[in-house]
Design an enzyme around this catalytic site. Structure first.
Site, PDB file in Angstrom:
ATOM      1  N   TYR A 118      28.145   5.895 -32.665  1.00 49.62           N
ATOM      2  CA  TYR A 118      28.999   4.732 -32.975  1.00 49.62           C
ATOM      3  C   TYR A 118      29.963   4.443 -31.813  1.00 49.62           C
ATOM      4  O   TYR A 118      30.091   3.298 -31.358  1.00 49.62           O
ATOM      5  CB  TYR A 118      29.772   5.043 -34.256  1.00 49.62           C
ATOM      6  CG  TYR A 118      30.700   3.971 -34.751  1.00 49.62           C
ATOM      7  CD1 TYR A 118      30.219   2.878 -35.477  1.00 49.62           C
ATOM      8  CD2 TYR A 118      32.080   4.043 -34.522  1.00 49.62           C
ATOM      9  CE1 TYR A 118      31.074   1.897 -35.951  1.00 49.62           C
ATOM     10  CE2 TYR A 118      32.947   3.069 -34.997  1.00 49.62           C
ATOM     11  CZ  TYR A 118      32.441   1.997 -35.716  1.00 49.62           C
ATOM     12  OH  TYR A 118      33.296   1.024 -36.183  1.00 49.62           O
ATOM     13  N   LYS A 168      30.508   1.120 -29.328  1.00 47.23           N
ATOM     14  CA  LYS A 168      31.772   0.383 -29.272  1.00 47.23           C
ATOM     15  C   LYS A 168      32.328   0.368 -27.846  1.00 47.23           C
ATOM     16  O   LYS A 168      33.002  -0.588 -27.443  1.00 47.23           O
ATOM     17  CB  LYS A 168      32.782   0.976 -30.269  1.00 47.23           C
ATOM     18  CG  LYS A 168      32.334   0.839 -31.737  1.00 47.23           C
ATOM     19  CD  LYS A 168      32.122  -0.620 -32.133  1.00 47.23           C
ATOM     20  CE  LYS A 168      31.794  -0.829 -33.592  1.00 47.23           C
ATOM     21  NZ  LYS A 168      31.545  -2.232 -33.936  1.00 47.23           N
TER      22      LYS A 168
HETATM   23  P1  NAI Z   1      31.625  -3.355 -43.834  1.00 40.24           P
HETATM   24  O1  NAI Z   1      30.524  -2.353 -43.992  1.00 40.24           O
HETATM   25  O2  NAI Z   1      32.595  -3.534 -44.940  1.00 40.24           O
HETATM   26  O3  NAI Z   1      30.998  -4.799 -43.468  1.00 40.24           O
HETATM   27  C1  NAI Z   1      30.011  -4.950 -42.489  1.00 40.24           C
HETATM   28  C2  NAI Z   1      29.091  -6.080 -42.900  1.00 40.24           C
HETATM   29  O4  NAI Z   1      28.063  -6.203 -41.896  1.00 40.24           O
HETATM   30  C3  NAI Z   1      28.365  -5.802 -44.235  1.00 40.24           C
HETATM   31  O5  NAI Z   1      28.460  -6.926 -45.075  1.00 40.24           O
HETATM   32  C4  NAI Z   1      26.931  -5.507 -43.812  1.00 40.24           C
HETATM   33  O6  NAI Z   1      25.964  -5.858 -44.776  1.00 40.24           O
HETATM   34  C5  NAI Z   1      26.809  -6.367 -42.552  1.00 40.24           C
HETATM   35  N1  NAI Z   1      25.710  -5.930 -41.690  1.00 40.24           N
HETATM   36  C6  NAI Z   1      25.300  -4.665 -41.461  1.00 40.24           C
HETATM   37  N2  NAI Z   1      24.228  -4.665 -40.668  1.00 40.24           N
HETATM   38  C7  NAI Z   1      23.940  -5.970 -40.377  1.00 40.24           C
HETATM   39  C8  NAI Z   1      22.946  -6.607 -39.607  1.00 40.24           C
HETATM   40  N3  NAI Z   1      22.013  -5.912 -38.969  1.00 40.24           N
HETATM   41  N4  NAI Z   1      22.958  -7.953 -39.525  1.00 40.24           N
HETATM   42  C9  NAI Z   1      23.898  -8.691 -40.172  1.00 40.24           C
HETATM   43  N5  NAI Z   1      24.872  -8.122 -40.919  1.00 40.24           N
HETATM   44  C10 NAI Z   1      24.896  -6.779 -41.022  1.00 40.24           C
HETATM   45  O7  NAI Z   1      32.358  -2.962 -42.462  1.00 40.24           O
HETATM   46  P2  NAI Z   1      33.805  -3.360 -41.891  1.00 40.24           P
HETATM   47  O8  NAI Z   1      34.688  -2.205 -42.066  1.00 40.24           O
HETATM   48  O9  NAI Z   1      34.208  -4.678 -42.394  1.00 40.24           O
HETATM   49  O10 NAI Z   1      33.459  -3.434 -40.318  1.00 40.24           O
HETATM   50  C11 NAI Z   1      33.245  -4.654 -39.639  1.00 40.24           C
HETATM   51  C12 NAI Z   1      33.236  -4.365 -38.142  1.00 40.24           C
HETATM   52  O11 NAI Z   1      34.465  -3.773 -37.757  1.00 40.24           O
HETATM   53  C13 NAI Z   1      32.132  -3.382 -37.719  1.00 40.24           C
HETATM   54  O12 NAI Z   1      31.611  -3.766 -36.463  1.00 40.24           O
HETATM   55  C14 NAI Z   1      32.872  -2.077 -37.589  1.00 40.24           C
HETATM   56  O13 NAI Z   1      32.246  -1.190 -36.696  1.00 40.24           O
HETATM   57  C15 NAI Z   1      34.219  -2.570 -37.064  1.00 40.24           C
HETATM   58  N6  NAI Z   1      35.315  -1.631 -37.259  1.00 40.24           N
HETATM   59  C16 NAI Z   1      35.703  -1.244 -38.530  1.00 40.24           C
HETATM   60  C17 NAI Z   1      36.738  -0.354 -38.689  1.00 40.24           C
HETATM   61  C18 NAI Z   1      37.226   0.096 -40.038  1.00 40.24           C
HETATM   62  O14 NAI Z   1      38.101   0.970 -40.070  1.00 40.24           O
HETATM   63  N7  NAI Z   1      36.738  -0.443 -41.133  1.00 40.24           N
HETATM   64  C19 NAI Z   1      37.436   0.216 -37.524  1.00 40.24           C
HETATM   65  C20 NAI Z   1      36.956  -0.262 -36.261  1.00 40.24           C
HETATM   66  C21 NAI Z   1      35.932  -1.145 -36.151  1.00 40.24           C
END
Ligand code: NAI
Length: 248
Positions: free
Chosen positions: A156, A160
């Site tokens: 991961y 990033k």
């Molecule tokens: P989440 O899991 O709640 O939402 C991610 C969304 O992306 C989901 O709806 C999922 O179905 C969708 N998704 C997954 N694979 C996909 C694909 N191949 N094509 C299209 N959509 C896809 O995750 P969250 O927490 O909202 O994370 C969003 C972004 O923020 C991610 O890139 C994550 O790495 C990043 N992030 C999150 C952090 C956290 O603490 N939650 C911290 C740092 C970065």
């Protein structure tokens, strides 16, 4: 006048979590929103309804950001449906955490495809439209672990960190065409992704954060509004942390 009035944004992975918070704040600022997720389910339908209720045009598309072909087709469809794309938010991302000794090749490859290749796929497809418009803002969702690393997240964190190198390169490559590219590096944000963590792991994270709490998706979304809007017209090639001073 609202900050994103009349603009069109394409946001990946936005049926829930941080992506959805970005979509909602963008819509509140007058932006028309095309958003994707892996499938059309009740989350996507709910998100679409909530955005439309805010008085903007909004369409959810089932599209796999990890697929080059899907992404190219998606961008063609969005351009036909909305007429332009002013802001691309590469938000879709997943985790498959493990210590290196237990990490499988499959989990390494999956994280590369969904988190990093997706950013290439969508940016590659959108650049033609943004070049023609002679304007655009690309916002890539990195993470503080892309800067600092994290034991148990080598796959991961590598994606990033890769996003940061890609962001700075695209900012340099497309800057002369008035296309900006920035990365956002959230810290510990309370979403479904982090909600799965055991309570003690969550508490340990929060202890390390000077603001003593996890962030909300809306707090990340506010920075994305800034980067998508003309408020950041001279900001490009940057990584903006949203982490309660966890990484500083
Ligand atoms: P989440 O899991 O709640 O939402 C991610 C969304 O992306 C989901 O709806 C999922 O179905 C969708 N998704 C997954 N694979 C996909 C694909 N191949 N094509 C299209 N959509 C896809 O995750 P969250 O927490 O909202 O994370 C969003 C972004 O923020 C991610 O890139 C994550 O790495 C990043 N992030 C999150 C952090 C956290 O603490 N939650 C911290 C740092 C970065």
């Amino acid at each position: 006048m609202k900050l994103l009035q009349g603009k069109v944004a394409l946001i990946t992975g936005a049926s829930r979590g941080i992506g959805k918070a970005i979509a909602v704040l963008y819509a509140q600022e007058g932006c028309n929103v095309a958003f994707t997720d892996i499938k059309r389910d009740e989350n996507m339908e709910l998100c679409e309804k909530e955005l439309i209720a805010l008085g903007v045009k909004a369409i959810g598309y089932a599209s796999n950001a990890a697929s080059f072909e899907d992404s190219a087709k998606l961008v063609e469809t969005v351009a036909a449906d909305f007429g332009r794309i002013d802001i691309l938010v590469n938000n879709a991302g997943i985790t498959r955490d493990n210590l290196l000794m237990r990490m499988t090749e499959k989990d390494w490859d999956l994280i590369m495809d969904v988190n990093l290749k997706s950013v290439f796929n969508l940016t590659h497809a959108c650049q033609k439209i943004m070049l023609k418009q002679r304007s655009g803002s690309i916002v890539n969702m990195s993470s503080v672990v892309g800067v600092s690393g994290n034991a148990g997240q080598s796959n991961y964190a590598a994606t990033k960190a890769g996003i940061i190198g890609f962001t700075k390169s695209i900012a340099q490559e497309l800057g002369s065409r008035n296309i900006r590219c920035n990365a956002v590096a959230p810290g510990f944000i309370i979403t479904d992704m982090t909600g799965q963590l055991p309570e003690d792991v969550r508490a340990a994270w929060e202890k390390k954060i000077p603001l003593r709490r996890g962030g909300s998706p809306e707090e990340v979304a506010k920075v994305c509004v800034f980067l998508g809007s003309d408020l950041s017209s001279y900001v490009s090639g940057q990584v903006i942390s949203v982490c309660g001073a966890m990484n500083c």
